[in-house]
Design a protein around this motif. Structure first.
Motif, mmCIF file in Angstrom:
data_model
loop_
_atom_site.group_PDB
_atom_site.id
_atom_site.type_symbol
_atom_site.label_atom_id
_atom_site.label_comp_id
_atom_site.label_asym_id
_atom_site.label_seq_id
_atom_site.Cartn_x
_atom_site.Cartn_y
_atom_site.Cartn_z
ATOM 1 N N TYR A 46 2.489 -5.534 2.459
ATOM 2 C CA TYR A 46 1.759 -4.275 2.604
ATOM 3 C C TYR A 46 2.180 -3.527 3.876
ATOM 4 C CZ TYR A 46 -1.942 -0.976 1.631
ATOM 5 O OH TYR A 46 -2.623 0.173 1.305
ATOM 6 N N ALA A 47 2.648 -4.279 4.874
ATOM 7 C CA ALA A 47 3.070 -3.670 6.138
ATOM 8 C C ALA A 47 4.178 -2.652 5.885
ATOM 9 C CB ALA A 47 3.554 -4.749 7.103
ATOM 10 N N GLY A 48 4.273 -1.704 6.790
ATOM 11 C CA GLY A 48 5.313 -0.694 6.699
ATOM 12 C C GLY A 48 4.718 0.689 6.512
ATOM 13 N N LEU A 49 5.565 1.613 6.108
ATOM 14 C CA LEU A 49 5.208 3.022 6.024
ATOM 15 C C LEU A 49 4.748 3.400 4.619
ATOM 16 C CD1 LEU A 49 5.170 5.751 7.537
ATOM 17 C CD2 LEU A 49 7.546 6.073 6.792
ATOM 18 N N TRP A 50 3.624 4.119 4.563
ATOM 19 C CA TRP A 50 3.067 4.650 3.320
ATOM 20 C C TRP A 50 2.936 6.166 3.452
ATOM 21 C CZ3 TRP A 50 2.016 1.724 -0.922
ATOM 22 C CH2 TRP A 50 1.962 0.331 -0.747
ATOM 23 N N TYR A 51 3.172 6.878 2.353
ATOM 24 C CA TYR A 51 3.017 8.327 2.309
ATOM 25 C C TYR A 51 1.789 8.665 1.478
ATOM 26 C CZ TYR A 51 7.792 8.347 3.980
ATOM 27 O OH TYR A 51 8.926 8.128 4.726
ATOM 28 N N GLU A 52 0.929 9.488 2.027
ATOM 29 C CA GLU A 52 -0.241 9.932 1.282
ATOM 30 C C GLU A 52 0.191 11.022 0.311
ATOM 31 O OE1 GLU A 52 -4.180 10.894 3.304
ATOM 32 O OE2 GLU A 52 -3.454 12.874 2.657
ATOM 33 N N ILE A 53 -0.144 10.814 -0.971
ATOM 34 C CA ILE A 53 0.183 11.854 -1.960
ATOM 35 C C ILE A 53 -1.067 12.556 -2.470
ATOM 36 C CG2 ILE A 53 2.350 10.769 -2.638
ATOM 37 C CD1 ILE A 53 0.813 10.062 -5.311
ATOM 38 N N GLY A 54 -2.234 12.020 -2.106
ATOM 39 C CA GLY A 54 -3.488 12.648 -2.492
ATOM 40 C C GLY A 54 -4.653 11.975 -1.784
ATOM 41 N N ARG A 55 -5.756 12.716 -1.661
ATOM 42 C CA ARG A 55 -6.936 12.176 -0.981
ATOM 43 C C ARG A 55 -8.163 12.971 -1.350
ATOM 44 N NH1 ARG A 55 -4.401 15.044 3.422
ATOM 45 N NH2 ARG A 55 -5.653 16.856 4.022
ATOM 46 N N TYR A 56 -9.316 12.378 -1.111
ATOM 47 C CA TYR A 56 -10.553 13.142 -1.068
ATOM 48 C C TYR A 56 -10.559 13.848 0.272
ATOM 49 C CZ TYR A 56 -12.925 10.989 -5.117
ATOM 50 O OH TYR A 56 -13.310 10.591 -6.377
ATOM 51 N N ASP A 57 -10.833 15.147 0.251
ATOM 52 C CA ASP A 57 -10.855 15.891 1.514
ATOM 53 C C ASP A 57 -11.892 15.299 2.445
ATOM 54 O OD1 ASP A 57 -9.137 17.808 2.431
ATOM 55 O OD2 ASP A 57 -10.008 19.417 1.239
ATOM 56 N N ARG A 62 -8.679 17.370 7.900
ATOM 57 C CA ARG A 62 -8.703 18.788 7.546
ATOM 58 C C ARG A 62 -7.442 19.483 8.064
ATOM 59 N NH1 ARG A 62 -13.824 19.861 7.927
ATOM 60 N NH2 ARG A 62 -13.946 19.461 5.723
ATOM 61 N N GLY A 63 -6.770 20.189 7.179
ATOM 62 C CA GLY A 63 -5.569 20.932 7.552
ATOM 63 C C GLY A 63 -4.320 20.076 7.671
ATOM 64 N N CYS A 64 -4.381 18.824 7.258
ATOM 65 C CA CYS A 64 -3.237 17.919 7.398
ATOM 66 C C CYS A 64 -2.361 17.917 6.154
ATOM 67 C CB CYS A 64 -3.714 16.486 7.655
ATOM 68 S SG CYS A 64 -4.242 16.188 9.340
ATOM 69 N N GLU A 65 -1.079 17.941 6.382
ATOM 70 C CA GLU A 65 -0.058 17.717 5.365
ATOM 71 C C GLU A 65 0.910 16.687 5.951
ATOM 72 O OE1 GLU A 65 -0.422 18.853 2.455
ATOM 73 O OE2 GLU A 65 -1.676 20.620 2.697
ATOM 74 N N GLY A 66 1.835 16.217 5.146
ATOM 75 C CA GLY A 66 2.810 15.246 5.643
ATOM 76 C C GLY A 66 2.151 13.996 6.218
ATOM 77 N N VAL A 67 1.069 13.559 5.592
ATOM 78 C CA VAL A 67 0.285 12.439 6.124
ATOM 79 C C VAL A 67 0.966 11.115 5.805
ATOM 80 C CG1 VAL A 67 -1.959 11.264 6.065
ATOM 81 C CG2 VAL A 67 -1.846 13.757 5.848
ATOM 82 N N THR A 68 1.030 10.248 6.814
ATOM 83 C CA THR A 68 1.559 8.898 6.638
ATOM 84 C C THR A 68 0.612 7.892 7.279
ATOM 85 O OG1 THR A 68 2.858 8.987 8.686
ATOM 86 C CG2 THR A 68 3.980 9.653 6.639
ATOM 87 N N ALA A 69 0.710 6.662 6.802
ATOM 88 C CA ALA A 69 -0.004 5.534 7.393
ATOM 89 C C ALA A 69 1.001 4.405 7.545
ATOM 90 C CB ALA A 69 -1.163 5.098 6.494
ATOM 91 N N GLN A 70 0.986 3.782 8.695
ATOM 92 C CA GLN A 70 1.905 2.678 8.937
ATOM 93 C C GLN A 70 1.111 1.478 9.435
ATOM 94 O OE1 GLN A 70 5.339 3.794 11.130
ATOM 95 N NE2 GLN A 70 6.395 1.919 10.615
ATOM 96 N N TYR A 71 1.407 0.324 8.829
ATOM 97 C CA TYR A 71 0.708 -0.911 9.163
ATOM 98 C C TYR A 71 1.720 -1.933 9.671
ATOM 99 C CZ TYR A 71 -2.816 1.281 6.238
ATOM 100 O OH TYR A 71 -3.711 2.173 5.698
ATOM 101 N N ALA A 72 1.321 -2.697 10.699
ATOM 102 C CA ALA A 72 2.189 -3.739 11.257
ATOM 103 C C ALA A 72 1.333 -4.905 11.723
ATOM 104 C CB ALA A 72 3.008 -3.180 12.420
ATOM 105 N N SER A 73 1.771 -6.113 11.398
ATOM 106 C CA SER A 73 1.065 -7.315 11.833
ATOM 107 C C SER A 73 1.219 -7.494 13.341
ATOM 108 C CB SER A 73 1.625 -8.543 11.121
ATOM 109 O OG SER A 73 1.400 -8.451 9.745
ATOM 110 N N ARG A 74 0.181 -8.052 13.939
ATOM 111 C CA ARG A 74 0.193 -8.347 15.374
ATOM 112 C C ARG A 74 0.121 -9.862 15.564
ATOM 113 N NH1 ARG A 74 -3.798 -4.303 18.415
ATOM 114 N NH2 ARG A 74 -4.556 -6.298 19.166
ATOM 115 N N LEU A 75 0.555 -10.325 16.723
ATOM 116 C CA LEU A 75 0.525 -11.751 17.019
ATOM 117 C C LEU A 75 -0.889 -12.309 17.080
ATOM 118 C CD1 LEU A 75 3.368 -11.997 19.693
ATOM 119 C CD2 LEU A 75 3.453 -12.634 17.269
#
Length: 187
Positions: A46-57, A62-75
């Motif tokens: 699941y770690a790594g970069l995800w692109y948001e293609i849709g959401r509940y506002d 608000r006013g965001c486009e090009g939204v990404t979420a990135q997850y990385a495991s920590r020690l």
């Protein structure tokens, strides 16, 4: 000593106020009966970069486009979370917020408690469903007010978008409330 106590109480009050503001920045309930996550999650996949293609506002996007979420495991067993968006359009100013998440025990790694505001406020983020190959994910929370459709591809096919909308509908979500998220054009 009294002055230090007032400073600490004021800081705690501010933190609670920020948490309350975050809690009340929501729209209508799009799913009054949120299901439990459908599958366990392998955090390394699941770690790594995800692109948001849709959401509940919601207020915080608000006013965001090009939204990404990135997850990385920590020690330390936690997960680093980095959310980014372009304010005002796909070419807008980049805004980034970083936080951390902890896995809810017994959830098959599908339920996370995420904090962007320090130790005072943790929000629920559930991986409601995902592709077996981790090419898409549907995230929500237990109150049915937030929903995110994520893919590994910033510009997925219409077939992929339709599949995600169908699956969100099958999970009980009102898909008419989903706002498409635009991603920057390919370079």
């Amino acid at each position: 000593m009294r002055r230090l106590s007032l400073v600490i109480l004021s800081g705690a009050g501010l933190a609670l106020a920020l948490a309350a503001c975050a809690t009340f920045q929501h729209g209508p309930v799009g799913n009054p009966s949120v299901p439990k996550p459908a599958k366990a999650v392998d955090l390394s996949r699941y770690a790594g970069l995800w692109y948001e293609i849709g959401r509940y506002d919601n207020g915080f996007e608000r006013g965001c486009e090009g939204v990404t979420a990135q997850y990385a495991s920590r020690l330390d067993g936690l997960i680093d979370v980095r959310n980014a968006c372009r304010r005002g359009g796909v070419d807008g100013e980049l805004k980034v917020i970083e936080g951390k998440a902890k896995v809810v025990e017994g959830s098959g790694n599908a339920k996370l408690k995420v904090s962007f505001f320090g130790p005072f406020y943790f929000g629920d983020y559930w991986v409601l469903d995902r592709a077996d190959d981790y090419s898409w994910s549907i995230m929500g929370e237990p109150r049915g007010r937030y929903l995110w459709l994520l893919t590994r591809d910033p510009r997925p096919s219409q077939e992929m978008r339709d599949r995600l909308l169908r699956r969100a509908s099958e999970l009980g979500y009102d898909t008419s409330l989903i706002r498409p998220t635009r991603q920057p054009p390919a370079a």
